[in-house]
Design an enzyme around this catalytic site. Sequence first.
Site, PDB file in Angstrom:
ATOM      1  N   ARG A   7     -45.778  30.383 -10.460  1.00  0.00           N
ATOM      2  CA  ARG A   7     -44.936  31.331 -11.203  1.00  0.00           C
ATOM      3  C   ARG A   7     -43.532  31.423 -10.618  1.00  0.00           C
ATOM      4  NH1 ARG A   7     -48.869  34.185 -14.351  1.00  0.00           N
ATOM      5  NH2 ARG A   7     -47.144  34.894 -15.580  1.00  0.00           N
TER       6      ARG A   7
ATOM      7  N   ASP B  16     -47.361  28.456 -20.943  1.00  0.00           N
ATOM      8  CA  ASP B  16     -48.384  29.433 -20.570  1.00  0.00           C
ATOM      9  C   ASP B  16     -49.753  28.826 -20.849  1.00  0.00           C
ATOM     10  OD1 ASP B  16     -48.540  32.480 -19.734  1.00  0.00           O
ATOM     11  OD2 ASP B  16     -50.188  32.077 -21.109  1.00  0.00           O
TER      12      ASP B  16
HETATM   13  O1  1CP Z   1     -43.451  29.282 -12.914  1.00  0.00           O
HETATM   14  C1  1CP Z   1     -43.784  29.764 -13.985  1.00  0.00           C
HETATM   15  O2  1CP Z   1     -43.676  30.984 -14.273  1.00  0.00           O
HETATM   16  C2  1CP Z   1     -44.258  28.775 -14.984  1.00  0.00           C
HETATM   17  C3  1CP Z   1     -44.772  29.261 -16.226  1.00  0.00           C
HETATM   18  C4  1CP Z   1     -46.083  30.019 -16.343  1.00  0.00           C
HETATM   19  C5  1CP Z   1     -47.343  29.695 -15.832  1.00  0.00           C
HETATM   20  C6  1CP Z   1     -47.716  28.586 -14.852  1.00  0.00           C
HETATM   21  C7  1CP Z   1     -46.236  31.169 -17.167  1.00  0.00           C
HETATM   22  C8  1CP Z   1     -45.149  31.858 -17.892  1.00  0.00           C
HETATM   23  N1  1CP Z   1     -47.569  31.457 -17.229  1.00  0.00           N
HETATM   24  C9  1CP Z   1     -48.267  30.601 -16.420  1.00  0.00           C
HETATM   25  C10 1CP Z   1     -49.705  30.516 -16.195  1.00  0.00           C
HETATM   26  C11 1CP Z   1     -50.567  31.669 -16.525  1.00  0.00           C
HETATM   27  N2  1CP Z   1     -50.480  32.539 -17.584  1.00  0.00           N
HETATM   28  C12 1CP Z   1     -51.734  32.010 -15.784  1.00  0.00           C
HETATM   29  C13 1CP Z   1     -52.216  31.251 -14.602  1.00  0.00           C
HETATM   30  C14 1CP Z   1     -51.472  31.573 -13.379  1.00  0.00           C
HETATM   31  C15 1CP Z   1     -51.757  32.914 -12.753  1.00  0.00           C
HETATM   32  O3  1CP Z   1     -52.919  33.189 -12.457  1.00  0.00           O
HETATM   33  O4  1CP Z   1     -50.777  33.643 -12.548  1.00  0.00           O
HETATM   34  C16 1CP Z   1     -52.309  33.135 -16.395  1.00  0.00           C
HETATM   35  C17 1CP Z   1     -53.546  33.863 -15.956  1.00  0.00           C
HETATM   36  C18 1CP Z   1     -51.509  33.451 -17.536  1.00  0.00           C
HETATM   37  C19 1CP Z   1     -51.737  34.521 -18.514  1.00  0.00           C
HETATM   38  C20 1CP Z   1     -50.561  35.424 -18.578  1.00  0.00           C
HETATM   39  N3  1CP Z   1     -49.429  35.131 -19.276  1.00  0.00           N
HETATM   40  C21 1CP Z   1     -50.372  36.657 -17.920  1.00  0.00           C
HETATM   41  C22 1CP Z   1     -51.383  37.337 -16.993  1.00  0.00           C
HETATM   42  C23 1CP Z   1     -52.029  38.518 -17.640  1.00  0.00           C
HETATM   43  C24 1CP Z   1     -53.256  38.999 -16.894  1.00  0.00           C
HETATM   44  O5  1CP Z   1     -54.396  38.691 -17.324  1.00  0.00           O
HETATM   45  O6  1CP Z   1     -53.088  39.698 -15.868  1.00  0.00           O
HETATM   46  C25 1CP Z   1     -49.093  37.119 -18.267  1.00  0.00           C
HETATM   47  C26 1CP Z   1     -48.431  38.403 -17.835  1.00  0.00           C
HETATM   48  C27 1CP Z   1     -48.500  36.140 -19.130  1.00  0.00           C
HETATM   49  C28 1CP Z   1     -47.121  36.131 -19.713  1.00  0.00           C
HETATM   50  C29 1CP Z   1     -46.212  35.237 -18.990  1.00  0.00           C
HETATM   51  N4  1CP Z   1     -46.385  33.868 -18.889  1.00  0.00           N
HETATM   52  C30 1CP Z   1     -45.349  33.309 -18.168  1.00  0.00           C
HETATM   53  C31 1CP Z   1     -44.485  34.387 -17.779  1.00  0.00           C
HETATM   54  C32 1CP Z   1     -43.203  34.213 -16.995  1.00  0.00           C
HETATM   55  C33 1CP Z   1     -45.042  35.584 -18.299  1.00  0.00           C
HETATM   56  C34 1CP Z   1     -44.546  37.032 -18.153  1.00  0.00           C
HETATM   57  C35 1CP Z   1     -43.197  37.434 -18.468  1.00  0.00           C
HETATM   58  C36 1CP Z   1     -42.582  37.221 -19.788  1.00  0.00           C
HETATM   59  O7  1CP Z   1     -43.145  37.628 -20.821  1.00  0.00           O
HETATM   60  O8  1CP Z   1     -41.407  36.772 -19.702  1.00  0.00           O
END
Ligand code: 1CP
Length: 349
Positions: free
Chosen positions: A29, A78
Amino acid sequence: MSSRRFEGSDFVRACRGQPHGRVPVWFMRQAGRSLPEYRAVRGDGSILDAIADPDRAAEITLQPVRRYGVDAAILFSDIVVPVHAAGFGMDVVPGTGPVVERPFEARRDLDRLRPLDPGTDTPYVIETVRRAVDVLDVPLIGFAGAPFTVASYLVEGGPSRHHERTKALMLGDEALWHDLMDRLADLAIASLLSQVEAGAAAVQLFDSWAGALSPEQYRRGVAPHSARVLEAVGTTGVPRIHFGVGTGELLDQMGGCGAEVVGVDFRVPIDEARRRVGPGRALQGNLDPAVVLAGEAAACEAARAVLAANGGHPGFVFNLGHGVLPSSDPDVLARVVQLVHDEGDVRTE
Ligand code: 1CP
């Protein structure tokens, strides 16, 4: 093939446990919320809109490489993109995460998970990979959600603490569970192969919530499906990383799923994780992301402890034990990268 361009990089060589110059480091992330330059280009609305725009998505992918000097980029996307693109009816709500309008409940819902054709369903992912790889001078990591972690969002309808509906389905209707996992494994395979084809030099399978399972539940319900994804991607020859959170009791099984690298969260020290995973696998981890919030001195001390626990083993990629927390100070993360590069040592024998 462009995914081979970085075979000689510290990151790819460390993934393979081969001798290399310095300890490579990147952060899960690393693109995103903690960076002011990310907030400047991210725009409002669902993150799925930003992901579907290769201009923005490629720029966001590059930002942490410029800012931190990390040894790898990770695609800005994502884990729910393939199921969204296949039409399951899902959104990612700012401040919450993935949300499903009609959760997965019964056999009829399998029809809502048709196969993914990346060329027509997710052309923007392919385009983002191409654009990023064109300008990057470090390897790009492609990724997908592992079947269990994606299933949890579909079955629970959104983020969940205990994943109880998911476990109830897994334990209560094994046939349907395996059919669901099969579909999700196919989606992950199609997506990962398209990313490698477009130039990703490594892949990571995120099974973030696998730590909710007992070893027996993981062995019966999850490991065969993750192993199938990893095996299918193995045909490309790029290194594969397999990561989960709270997976201390699963590390031996994860080591057996086929990936070259096993991601370790902050709960198990690297030397102990190496004993559990067994020989012939590299490890990635495992600075507690919360320690970054404690300031530079605390983060540096903890980073040194991670390096010490690795003891110069060449099969090691420095990372956090989970994703960068949104309130992290980018300067502290930059200092950690510098410390790993300056002080990390790689044994050559
Ligand atoms: O470096 C990076 O940020 C690359 C992009 C990336 C990655 C690798 C995003 C963008 N999401 C992910 C993977 C991801 N998404 C995972 C696996 C990694 C981890 O465990 O952290 C998971 C579980 C998700 C699901 C997800 N998407 C969540 C978690 C919710 C929960 O169950 O607690 C969230 C908040 C998102 C939205 C999201 N995806 C990415 C970002 C930067 C965001 C949040 C902010 C936004 O909306 O701008």
